[in-house]
Design a protein around this motif. Structure first.
Motif, PDB file in Angstrom:
ATOM      1  N   SER A 129       0.791  -1.237   0.000  1.00  0.00           N
ATOM      2  CA  SER A 129       0.000   0.000   0.000  1.00  0.00           C
ATOM      3  C   SER A 129       0.813   1.272   0.000  1.00  0.00           C
ATOM      4  CB  SER A 129      -0.901   0.032   1.248  1.00  0.00           C
ATOM      5  OG  SER A 129      -0.157   0.402   2.397  1.00  0.00           O
ATOM      6  N   SER A 130       2.141   1.186   0.010  1.00  0.00           N
ATOM      7  CA  SER A 130       2.939   2.383   0.282  1.00  0.00           C
ATOM      8  C   SER A 130       3.191   3.263  -0.931  1.00  0.00           C
ATOM      9  CB  SER A 130       4.284   1.965   0.895  1.00  0.00           C
ATOM     10  OG  SER A 130       4.923   1.024   0.053  1.00  0.00           O
ATOM     11  N   THR A 131       2.930   2.750  -2.136  1.00  0.00           N
ATOM     12  CA  THR A 131       3.254   3.518  -3.338  1.00  0.00           C
ATOM     13  C   THR A 131       2.000   3.851  -4.143  1.00  0.00           C
ATOM     14  OG1 THR A 131       3.699   1.405  -4.453  1.00  0.00           O
ATOM     15  CG2 THR A 131       5.590   2.599  -3.586  1.00  0.00           C
ATOM     16  N   LEU A 132       2.165   4.800  -5.060  1.00  0.00           N
ATOM     17  CA  LEU A 132       1.062   5.169  -5.956  1.00  0.00           C
ATOM     18  C   LEU A 132       0.760   4.009  -6.901  1.00  0.00           C
ATOM     19  CD1 LEU A 132      -0.892   7.281  -7.116  1.00  0.00           C
ATOM     20  CD2 LEU A 132       1.000   8.106  -8.539  1.00  0.00           C
ATOM     21  N   PHE A 133       1.793   3.498  -7.547  1.00  0.00           N
ATOM     22  CA  PHE A 133       1.637   2.341  -8.430  1.00  0.00           C
ATOM     23  C   PHE A 133       1.949   1.067  -7.650  1.00  0.00           C
ATOM     24  CE2 PHE A 133       2.211   5.750 -11.472  1.00  0.00           C
ATOM     25  CZ  PHE A 133       1.318   5.408 -12.489  1.00  0.00           C
ATOM     26  N   HIS A 134       1.081   0.083  -7.770  1.00  0.00           N
ATOM     27  CA  HIS A 134       1.282  -1.182  -7.068  1.00  0.00           C
ATOM     28  C   HIS A 134       2.556  -1.856  -7.576  1.00  0.00           C
ATOM     29  CE1 HIS A 134       0.503  -5.203  -5.504  1.00  0.00           C
ATOM     30  NE2 HIS A 134      -0.443  -4.678  -4.732  1.00  0.00           N
ATOM     31  N   ILE A 135       3.259  -2.518  -6.676  1.00  0.00           N
ATOM     32  CA  ILE A 135       4.517  -3.174  -7.034  1.00  0.00           C
ATOM     33  C   ILE A 135       4.332  -4.215  -8.136  1.00  0.00           C
ATOM     34  CG2 ILE A 135       4.350  -4.974  -5.246  1.00  0.00           C
ATOM     35  CD1 ILE A 135       7.418  -4.530  -4.802  1.00  0.00           C
ATOM     36  N   VAL A 162      -2.892   3.469 -12.208  1.00  0.00           N
ATOM     37  CA  VAL A 162      -3.101   3.559 -10.765  1.00  0.00           C
ATOM     38  C   VAL A 162      -4.397   2.826 -10.415  1.00  0.00           C
ATOM     39  CG1 VAL A 162      -3.488   5.120  -8.816  1.00  0.00           C
ATOM     40  CG2 VAL A 162      -1.883   5.770 -10.648  1.00  0.00           C
ATOM     41  N   ARG A 163      -4.314   1.959  -9.443  1.00  0.00           N
ATOM     42  CA  ARG A 163      -5.498   1.195  -9.053  1.00  0.00           C
ATOM     43  C   ARG A 163      -6.514   2.075  -8.320  1.00  0.00           C
ATOM     44  NH1 ARG A 163      -3.341  -4.690  -6.768  1.00  0.00           N
ATOM     45  NH2 ARG A 163      -2.046  -5.222  -8.589  1.00  0.00           N
ATOM     46  N   ARG A 256      -2.831   6.991  -3.407  1.00  0.00           N
ATOM     47  CA  ARG A 256      -3.901   6.866  -4.399  1.00  0.00           C
ATOM     48  C   ARG A 256      -5.025   7.861  -4.129  1.00  0.00           C
ATOM     49  NH1 ARG A 256      -3.252   0.525  -4.643  1.00  0.00           N
ATOM     50  NH2 ARG A 256      -4.504   0.514  -2.750  1.00  0.00           N
ATOM     51  N   ARG A 257      -5.288   8.161  -2.859  1.00  0.00           N
ATOM     52  CA  ARG A 257      -6.305   9.171  -2.558  1.00  0.00           C
ATOM     53  C   ARG A 257      -5.901  10.513  -3.144  1.00  0.00           C
ATOM     54  NH1 ARG A 257     -10.432  10.155   1.162  1.00  0.00           N
ATOM     55  NH2 ARG A 257     -10.981   8.010   0.585  1.00  0.00           N
ATOM     56  N   ILE A 258      -4.627  10.861  -3.014  1.00  0.00           N
ATOM     57  CA  ILE A 258      -4.152  12.135  -3.569  1.00  0.00           C
ATOM     58  C   ILE A 258      -4.277  12.121  -5.091  1.00  0.00           C
ATOM     59  CG2 ILE A 258      -2.165  13.685  -3.786  1.00  0.00           C
ATOM     60  CD1 ILE A 258      -1.175  12.561  -1.083  1.00  0.00           C
ATOM     61  N   TYR A 259      -3.871  11.021  -5.703  1.00  0.00           N
ATOM     62  CA  TYR A 259      -3.932  10.907  -7.166  1.00  0.00           C
ATOM     63  C   TYR A 259      -5.359  11.084  -7.669  1.00  0.00           C
ATOM     64  CZ  TYR A 259      -3.779   8.750 -11.806  1.00  0.00           C
ATOM     65  OH  TYR A 259      -3.898   8.508 -13.155  1.00  0.00           O
ATOM     66  N   TRP A 260      -6.301  10.357  -7.101  1.00  0.00           N
ATOM     67  CA  TRP A 260      -7.681  10.434  -7.599  1.00  0.00           C
ATOM     68  C   TRP A 260      -8.322  11.780  -7.268  1.00  0.00           C
ATOM     69  CZ3 TRP A 260      -8.566   7.582 -11.426  1.00  0.00           C
ATOM     70  CH2 TRP A 260      -8.015   6.301 -11.529  1.00  0.00           C
ATOM     71  N   GLU A 261      -7.835  12.417  -6.215  1.00  0.00           N
ATOM     72  CA  GLU A 261      -8.323  13.771  -5.906  1.00  0.00           C
ATOM     73  C   GLU A 261      -7.803  14.762  -6.953  1.00  0.00           C
ATOM     74  OE1 GLU A 261     -10.887  15.717  -3.084  1.00  0.00           O
ATOM     75  OE2 GLU A 261     -10.271  13.620  -3.230  1.00  0.00           O
ATOM     76  N   VAL A 262      -6.552  14.576  -7.391  1.00  0.00           N
ATOM     77  CA  VAL A 262      -6.009  15.393  -8.483  1.00  0.00           C
ATOM     78  C   VAL A 262      -6.863  15.220  -9.738  1.00  0.00           C
ATOM     79  CG1 VAL A 262      -4.073  15.700 -10.074  1.00  0.00           C
ATOM     80  CG2 VAL A 262      -3.622  15.430  -7.629  1.00  0.00           C
TER      81      VAL A 262
END
Length: 474
Positions: A129-135, A162-163, A256-262
């Motif tokens: 869960s630590s990255t924007l893109f899943h490993i 991004v998931r 991911r919350r930040i990404y989808w908010e963007v």
């Protein structure tokens, strides 16, 4: 699955939490956080591993996590001790079927995971869960992660997605009979409580609620995202950058919350280079983590991933002048004093103080990295050591790069307002001398109410001479 356990680490949130949502599929759950005494020991150079500011932010985050877990019917169970000892005891005592946690990537965390795995076997399950893109989604194997960020970014942007976020659990039941345990105070952990510094750029408070509030304020209420790329190097005030890094580091907010908010912001307000740049910075964060995955302990070696041999100094007197903000170079001193008093420093400041310590002073860069580890509320081993190595030329940029401190100061603190905020002795100095006050004659010093050498120190080195020494290195 009748009973499960979720072991919280750097994922102190309810939203987008894969381990939590899976644990909550059981009839009864134990949500556990372990106060590990090793996190409050000393680093290899003798600094407190988790200093006051980091500790305070962590404890606030735990309090908020407990509150949010209670909203869905469970509680945060607190235990003090080593997870590899505590978790097997709880699993045996309460007849737990499965334990869930999020995978970490660096040595100390991996050692604990391996010890637990040896004891628990398939009872312990990992999520990511630590990255924007899943490993599992990046277009590289571990060995093939590029050594150049641009290569990583371009292929990942092109070939990966991004998931979506995991849904928040709405209801769960606590395993009966288990004592919740007390969240300690900073004093309980052997640290002295301190008042907040009114000069801080933001009154950082730990917790998921505060993280989401900050996201809402920066993106929507303040509408600052549209200018992010052009303001992010500012030094004073809360809104020149998002300031989300402390909550990201503690897992109070998902990348991911930040990404989808963007993405929402781009649909409803504006899409431009600044909205992209927010995602760009999240990609840098990913890159340092995946690079740590590739290189392992090399990110902590004095020679870094480059394997560069250099004779580092470890002179404590020299180091302490840097650490205390008493170098006689105002831009360096202001940044270090901000860090010491608030647990935070801008990215621009971090690059300059790192370059100064490792390049100009030739002090072992790991001393600086460990000092940051102790103080920074947004400390993350991958980003911290990755950035230090990068600015020290033993990381992802092998060039003999360094910062011209005075040029940087004049560019990013043109009027000296930042310096004056953190170095009171220079508060009355003219902007013509604010970054090089030692160049004032005695009459000018008297005019501006400062005594260089007494009220404020002479520069500890001649910067121009040190730049020549840097250029002469192989």
């Amino acid at each position: 699955m009748k009973r499960s356990l979720i072991w919280f680490r750097n994922d102190l949130r309810i939203h987008d939490n894969e381990a939590l949502i899976k644990a909550c599929q059981a009839k009864e759950v134990v949500p556990l956080y372990c106060i590990d005494p090793r996190h409050f020991a000393k680093t290899s150079f003798g600094f407190p591993k988790t200093g006051y500011h980091r500790t305070k932010f962590l404890l606030e985050s735990l309090q908020n996590l407990r509150s949010n877990l209670k909203e869905i019917g469970i509680d945060l169970i607190i235990r003090e001790g080593k997870p590899e000892e505590i978790i097997p005891e709880i699993i045996e005592k309460y007849d737990i079927d499965l334990a869930f946690t999020h995978k970490e990537i660096t040595r100390e965390e991996i050692d604990v995971e391996n010890s637990l795995k040896d004891t628990l076997g398939d009872t312990l399950t990992f999520a990511w869960s630590s990255t924007l893109f899943h490993i599992n989604d990046i277009p590289f194997s571990k060995e093939d992660v590029p050594d150049v960020f641009t290569q990583f970014r371009k292929r990942t942007e092109k070939e990966s997605k991004v998931r979506k976020e995991y849904e928040e659990p709405t209801r769960a039941s606590l395993v009966p009979g288990i004592e919740a345990g007390k969240i300690p105070t900073v004093e309980d952990l052997g640290l002295e409580d301190k008042p907040d510094d009114p000069r801080a750029v933001l009154n950082f408070k730990g917790g998921e609620d505060e993280a989401l509030k900050r996201l809402q304020n920066y993106f929507w209420e303040g509408d600052h995202l549209k200018n992010y790329k052009f303001t992010r190097n500012g030094l004073l005030g809360p809104d020149y950058s998002s300031k989300l890094s402390p909550w990201l580091a503690n897992g109070c907010i998902s990348p991911r919350r930040i990404y989808w908010e963007v993405k929402q912001y781009e649909e409803k307000r504006k899409k431009n280079v600044s909205t992209y740049w927010m995602i760009f910075e999240l990609l840098w964060r990913d890159y340092f983590r995946f690079s740590a995955w590739k290189y392992g302990d090399k990110i902590f070696w004095p020679s870094g991933i480059q394997g560069k041999k250099r004779k580092w100094k470890t002179d404590r007197d020299i180091f302490n002048k840097w650490a205390e903000g008493n170098t006689g170079i105002p831009f360096i001193d202001a940044n270090m004093r901000e860090l010491n008093n608030t647990g935070y420093m801008s990215n621009r400041g971090r690059q300059n103080v790192a370059s100064f310590l490792a390049q100009n002073l030739n002090i072992d860069w790991r001393m600086g990295a460990e000092y940051f580890e102790s103080l920074l509320i947004d400390y993350d081993p991958c980003s911290n050591y990755g950035n230090w190595a990068y600015n020290t030329t033993v990381g992802h940029d092998p060039r003999n790069r360094y910062f011209n401190i005075i040029s940087q100061a004049e560019k990013y603190d043109k009027k000296g307002e930042y310096v004056k905020n953190w170095v009171p002795a220079l508060r009355k100095v003219s902007k013509d001398f604010i970054h090089e006050p030692h160049k004032m004659n005695q009459d000018q010093q008297t005019l501006f109410s400062v005594d260089i050498g007494n009220g404020y120190p002479e520069p500890m080195i001649n910067l121009d001479e040190s730049y020549e020494e840097i250029k002469a290195r192989d």
